[in-house]
Design an enzyme around this catalytic site. Structure first.
Site, mmCIF file in Angstrom:
data_model
loop_
_atom_site.group_PDB
_atom_site.id
_atom_site.type_symbol
_atom_site.label_atom_id
_atom_site.label_comp_id
_atom_site.label_asym_id
_atom_site.label_seq_id
_atom_site.Cartn_x
_atom_site.Cartn_y
_atom_site.Cartn_z
ATOM 1 C CG ASN A 160 60.150 53.806 31.723
ATOM 2 O OD1 ASN A 160 60.155 53.548 30.520
ATOM 3 N ND2 ASN A 160 60.776 54.860 32.235
ATOM 4 C CD GLU A 161 52.515 53.200 34.455
ATOM 5 O OE1 GLU A 161 52.936 52.590 35.462
ATOM 6 O OE2 GLU A 161 51.717 54.151 34.525
ATOM 7 N N PRO A 162 54.677 48.788 34.285
ATOM 8 C CG PRO A 162 53.561 47.702 36.012
ATOM 9 C CD PRO A 162 53.714 49.045 35.355
ATOM 10 C CB SER A 164 58.877 49.640 30.856
ATOM 11 O OG SER A 164 57.735 50.461 30.838
ATOM 12 C CB THR A 179 49.712 55.253 36.801
ATOM 13 O OG1 THR A 179 50.692 54.233 37.033
ATOM 14 C CG2 THR A 179 50.373 56.597 36.650
#
Ligand code: GLP
Length: 264
Positions: A160-162, A164, A179
């Site tokens: 859940n990357e920025p 999300s 990432t």
């Protein structure tokens, strides 16, 4: 071990700070083992949410030791992994399937039928239905009792990357450039890192009854300070855990070194 209650922007956050990762791992493994033993004695299953990356390796080593030396049985454990790269074959040494069997599942008595890891080989048109099915399987298992998390330097939990949202469930996501560059070493170059991944959502994680987020070393210190003490929001998805009712952050001194509350 020092138990700190740290004031985040939203709520107080329970943080345990250890001298070394192995000590933190032993603390979490003992909690998991006590829970599994209790459930086993009641004839009930335990549902674990599991993470990958370097961070949980000492935890998995300790769980394997508890199985081999102290008779901890995983026969009634049901596991759901957080995420998997997409696309990737389960035989790829960089897949999370490969990781989980190498570090945990091959060494314990878990029933293979109770192991769930998102599949990285689906045709794209099947992904939505597959992700809905993953959520349904978690619900049908009774929900996650204990969720293990690491944290990515972009602030992700799972993948859940920025960006999300609190309401996100299991889905296909695009990986953050940080990432990808952090994974480049494992894949032999950034160009070989898959651009996407399947991940449980923030909501899936928030629905777990107990969460342990593990973080070791100074390179995680800055993002952990934001997650624990910063503003809750989509810029740092791990910060949503400030709103979770039973999360413990398990840190070593390096990882805790940028918390405003403590001086190490
Ligand atoms: C990957 C995983 C995360 C993990 C993160 C940190 O991106 N999807 O679940 O927390 O890496 O990895 P490491 O523990 O190796 O620092």
């Amino acid at each position: 071990m020092e138990n700190q209650t740290i004031v985040g922007q939203q709520t107080k956050v329970n943080t345990q700070i250890f001298d070394a990762p192995e000590e933190g791992a032993r603390y979490v493994a003992a909690k998991i083992a006590a829970f599994i033993n209790k459930r086993n004695s009641e004839g009930l299953p335990t549902v674990l949410g599991l993470a990958t990356g370097n961070t949980p390796i000492p935890l998995y080593m300790e769980l394997v030791r508890l199985h081999k030396e102290e008779g901890l049985s995983f026969k009634k454990v049901i596991s759901f992994n957080l995420d998997e790269y997409y696309p990737i074959s389960p035989d790829d040494v960089n897949s999370y399937h490969y990781f989980m069997f190498k570090h945990l599942f091959s060494h314990i008595d878990i029933d293979r039928a109770n192991v769930h890891i998102p599949v990285g080989t689906l045709a794209e048109h099947m992904i939505n239905e597959y992700c809905e099915g993953y959520e349904r399987m978690i619900r049908e298992a009774g929900g996650i009792d204990i969720q293990i998390l690491g944290i990515g330097r972009a602030g992700h939990i799972g993948f859940n990357e920025p960006g999300s949202q609190l309401n996100d469930i299991t889905r296909l996501v695009t990986l953050n450039p940080l990432t990808i560059s952090d994974a480049a070493g494992d894949f032999g170059g950034a160009e070989f890192v898959p651009r996407k991944a399947l991940t449980m959502g923030v909501r899936t994680i928030m629905e777990a009854r107990k969460v342990f987020l593990l973080g070791w070393g100074e390179k995680k210190a800055e993002i952990l300070a934001k997650a624990i003490e910063g503003q809750v929001g989509i810029e740092v998805p791990a910060s949503f855990l400030q709103k979770h009712k039973d999360t413990e952050f398990i840190l070593d001194k390096g990882a805790a070194s940028k918390l405003a509350c403590c001086k190490y």
